[in-house]
Write an enzyme that holds these catalytic residues in place. Structure first.
Site, PDB file in Angstrom:
ATOM      1  N   ASN A  17       0.947  -1.147  -0.098  1.00 55.77           N
ATOM      2  CA  ASN A  17       0.065  -0.077  -0.001  1.00 55.77           C
ATOM      3  C   ASN A  17       1.002   1.349   0.080  1.00 55.77           C
ATOM      4  OD1 ASN A  17      -1.843   2.116   0.401  1.00 55.77           O
ATOM      5  ND2 ASN A  17      -2.641   1.241   2.262  1.00 55.77           N
TER       6      ASN A  17
ATOM      7  N   ARG B 290      -2.833  -2.215  -3.129  1.00 56.89           N
ATOM      8  CA  ARG B 290      -4.203  -1.384  -2.939  1.00 56.89           C
ATOM      9  C   ARG B 290      -3.863  -0.153  -4.099  1.00 56.89           C
ATOM     10  NH1 ARG B 290      -5.133   3.645   0.908  1.00 56.89           N
ATOM     11  NH2 ARG B 290      -7.447   3.754   0.390  1.00 56.89           N
TER      12      ARG B 290
ATOM     13  N   HIS C  99     -13.016   3.481  -0.681  1.00 57.17           N
ATOM     14  CA  HIS C  99     -12.718   2.600   0.708  1.00 57.17           C
ATOM     15  C   HIS C  99     -13.262   1.238   0.454  1.00 57.17           C
ATOM     16  CE1 HIS C  99     -12.440   6.491   3.259  1.00 57.17           C
ATOM     17  NE2 HIS C  99     -11.106   5.983   2.980  1.00 57.17           N
TER      18      HIS C  99
ATOM     19  N   HIS D  75     -16.505   4.090   7.743  1.00 59.60           N
ATOM     20  CA  HIS D  75     -15.254   3.993   8.016  1.00 59.60           C
ATOM     21  C   HIS D  75     -14.615   5.359   7.942  1.00 59.60           C
ATOM     22  CE1 HIS D  75     -11.214   2.516   6.235  1.00 59.60           C
ATOM     23  NE2 HIS D  75     -11.067   3.901   6.332  1.00 59.60           N
ATOM     24  N   LEU D  76     -14.203   5.515   9.559  1.00 57.30           N
ATOM     25  CA  LEU D  76     -13.698   6.947  10.015  1.00 57.30           C
ATOM     26  C   LEU D  76     -12.319   7.161  10.095  1.00 57.30           C
ATOM     27  CD1 LEU D  76     -17.035   7.552  12.289  1.00 57.30           C
ATOM     28  CD2 LEU D  76     -16.760   8.017   9.879  1.00 57.30           C
ATOM     29  N   GLY D  77     -11.784   7.715   9.639  1.00 56.13           N
ATOM     30  CA  GLY D  77     -10.185   7.991   9.483  1.00 56.13           C
ATOM     31  C   GLY D  77      -9.731   9.442   9.128  1.00 56.13           C
TER      32      GLY D  77
ATOM     33  N   GLY E 207      -9.112   9.812   6.182  1.00 48.70           N
ATOM     34  CA  GLY E 207     -10.043   9.872   5.079  1.00 48.70           C
ATOM     35  C   GLY E 207     -11.172   8.935   5.618  1.00 48.70           C
TER      36      GLY E 207
ATOM     37  N   ARG F  41      -9.407  17.218   3.852  1.00 51.40           N
ATOM     38  CA  ARG F  41     -10.412  17.399   2.584  1.00 51.40           C
ATOM     39  C   ARG F  41     -11.837  17.759   3.355  1.00 51.40           C
ATOM     40  NH1 ARG F  41      -9.474  11.358   0.401  1.00 51.40           N
ATOM     41  NH2 ARG F  41      -8.322  10.947   2.437  1.00 51.40           N
TER      42      ARG F  41
ATOM     43  N   ARG G 134      -7.243  13.033  17.470  1.00 49.01           N
ATOM     44  CA  ARG G 134      -7.119  12.857  18.990  1.00 49.01           C
ATOM     45  C   ARG G 134      -6.382  14.244  19.581  1.00 49.01           C
ATOM     46  NH1 ARG G 134      -2.821   7.941  17.543  1.00 49.01           N
ATOM     47  NH2 ARG G 134      -2.748   9.753  16.012  1.00 49.01           N
TER      48      ARG G 134
ATOM     49  N   GLY H 160      -9.727   3.978  11.595  1.00 50.30           N
ATOM     50  CA  GLY H 160      -8.788   4.299  12.783  1.00 50.30           C
ATOM     51  C   GLY H 160      -9.760   5.175  13.862  1.00 50.30           C
ATOM     52  N   ILE H 161     -10.354   6.200  13.490  1.00 47.39           N
ATOM     53  CA  ILE H 161     -11.322   6.808  14.300  1.00 47.39           C
ATOM     54  C   ILE H 161     -12.515   6.194  14.875  1.00 47.39           C
ATOM     55  CG2 ILE H 161     -12.755   8.922  14.636  1.00 47.39           C
ATOM     56  CD1 ILE H 161     -11.114  10.371  12.749  1.00 47.39           C
ATOM     57  N   GLY H 162     -13.280   5.277  13.879  1.00 48.45           N
ATOM     58  CA  GLY H 162     -14.297   4.761  13.954  1.00 48.45           C
ATOM     59  C   GLY H 162     -13.895   3.400  15.142  1.00 48.45           C
TER      60      GLY H 162
ATOM     61  N   GLU I 155      -7.999  -4.547   5.350  1.00 48.88           N
ATOM     62  CA  GLU I 155      -8.079  -4.210   3.811  1.00 48.88           C
ATOM     63  C   GLU I 155      -6.647  -4.946   3.244  1.00 48.88           C
ATOM     64  OE1 GLU I 155      -8.991   0.562   3.101  1.00 48.88           O
ATOM     65  OE2 GLU I 155      -7.481   0.008   4.845  1.00 48.88           O
TER      66      GLU I 155
END
Length: 412
Positions: free
Chosen positions: A9, A93, A181, A208-210, A212, A241, A285, A328-330, A379
């Site tokens: 990736n 990827r 994603h 999918h929260l990160g 991106g 973004r 964070r 990551g956040i999710g 992934e």
């Protein structure tokens, strides 16, 4: 002999890699996971085994300055560690597969040229994904490669969900909503029957929260709609973004402020979203730990946009049976999950007060009409599965063994 698959990736400043092993006809098992980051600056190499134990970490030579040289460095390390291993192929990827690729594909020169034509649609990702493919071709010319696309899972959506409402002659040139994603969503869809069989065949929204971020509405495990569209700029607020944006704003940047196309691209891809609102950071964070009003506003907007999109996707599905958090956040921020669920209580979400629970667990109350889950995405495993499936039909003798003598800098 066990089969091995390498997963890559590649990004603008990092090269992440995994090695998977498949004993006989068993499932793929993670062997190592690592990365070279800060490419072009003070590049650093780190790698861990399947249990998360660090087995290598150090700075690398200044010669590692791009995707090609990073790949060469990783190849040398892999060659020394896996001398003689039967590597069936390398899976990549690739962010954008366009309308043409509805699934993973074995990379050929023709495929590669088709993917280069999509670079303007994913300028932050596609060039680096393809640079890694070029580097593998140079270093391992006999090893098959597979491209796994972030857009493929969304192919097959209803035509109305893919539509861009512009003149038809323009849309014929490829203007449509693609969604991204997809590898993450495909993985979640693949494990739902085991993790949450009661909702796997129902109406599920996956968040999918990160850095991106996006959401996907799934029915019977298939994508029905998603928040990302023609590019990876749409939908939710992201790290740098903006997400959904009135096109008139972009026109004003050109016509009113006289900015160039490159300047606008930089603003939209690298200076907006959480970073733009807070003026502080694109890291959730950091923002959650800050008392600055602008940081708080950035978090509030992130939650507001997420709750708003849950409402829209619920309408697209005609209801909702489950909400899944990943990314990551999710996966890691109980605070963000709580705020989003509270804002979505009207659809039937009731979060357990004892949340956070273990990953892969239900975090809603037993009587919540909509069940809520935290499921870590994977992934890389999805890419390994696709690579093995596509290359499994290739006779064993066409695979290339990794053979490296001590101190060798090439796979032979």
């Amino acid at each position: 002999m066990d089969d091995y698959a390498v997963v890559l990736n590649a990004g603008s400043s990092s090269l992440k890699f995994c090695v998977y092993r498949r004993p006989g006809q068993e499932v793929w098992r993670l062997e190592v996971r690592g990365q070279v980051d800060a490419i072009g600056a003070a590049a650093r190499f780190s790698v861990k085994d399947a249990a998360g134990n660090t087995i290598g970490e150090h700075r690398v030579d200044a010669d590692v300055h791009d995707a090609r040289t990073a790949l060469m460095f990783v190849a040398t390390w892999l060659g020394a560690r896996y001398s003689g291993a039967n590597v069936i192929g390398v899976g990549h990827r690739v962010v954008h597969g366009g309308a043409q690729y509805a699934g993973p594909t074995i990379i050929t020169p023709e495929v590669l040229e088709n993917l280069r034509a999509l670079i303007p649609l994913a300028p932050l990702h596609q060039p680096y994904n393809l640079a890694a493919i070029d580097a593998v071709t140079e270093r391992l010319p006999g090893v098959p490669q597979v491209a796994c696309f972030d857009t493929s899972f969304h192919r097959g959506q209803p035509p109305v969900a893919e539509l861009v409402p512009l003149p038809r002659d323009l849309c014929r040139a490829g203007l449509q909503r693609y969604g991204f994603h997809g590898l993450s969503y495909e993985y979640i869809a693949s494990v739902l029957p085991e993790v949450a069989p009661e909702v796997a065949g129902g109406r599920v929204i996956v968040a999918h929260l990160g850095s991106g971020a996006s959401m996907c509405a799934m029915q019977v495990g298939r994508s029905v709609d998603s928040t990302l569209g023609f590019t990876a700029l749409d939908g939710l607020c992201m790290g740098t973004r903006p997400g959904a944006l009135d096109p008139g704003v972009v026109l004003y940047l050109f016509q009113g402020l006289g900015l160039s196309a490159k300047e606008v691209e930089t603003i939209l891809y690298k200076k907006s979203g959480l970073l733009g609102i807070s003026g502080l950071s694109n890291d959730m964070r950091t923002l959650l730990g800050s008392a600055e009003p602008a940081a708080r506003l950035a978090v509030e907007y992130f939650v507001y946009r997420a709750a708003k999109e849950i409402g829209a996707l619920t309408a697209a599905l005609g209801g909702i049976d489950a909400l899944v958090f990943t990314g990551g956040i999710g996966e890691n921020s109980a605070e963000i999950r709580r705020r989003i669920c509270e804002a979505s209580a009207w659809v039937g979400v009731a979060l357990d007060r004892d949340e956070p629970g273990p990953k892969g667990a239900r975090i809603s109350t037993a009587d919540s009409r909509v069940s809520v889950w935290v499921i870590p995405t994977n992934e890389e495993l999805m890419i390994a599965r696709h690579t093995g499936r596509l290359l499994g039909v290739i006779p064993a003798q066409t695979g290339q063994a990794v053979r490296a003598s001590a101190g060798s800098t090439s796979w032979q």
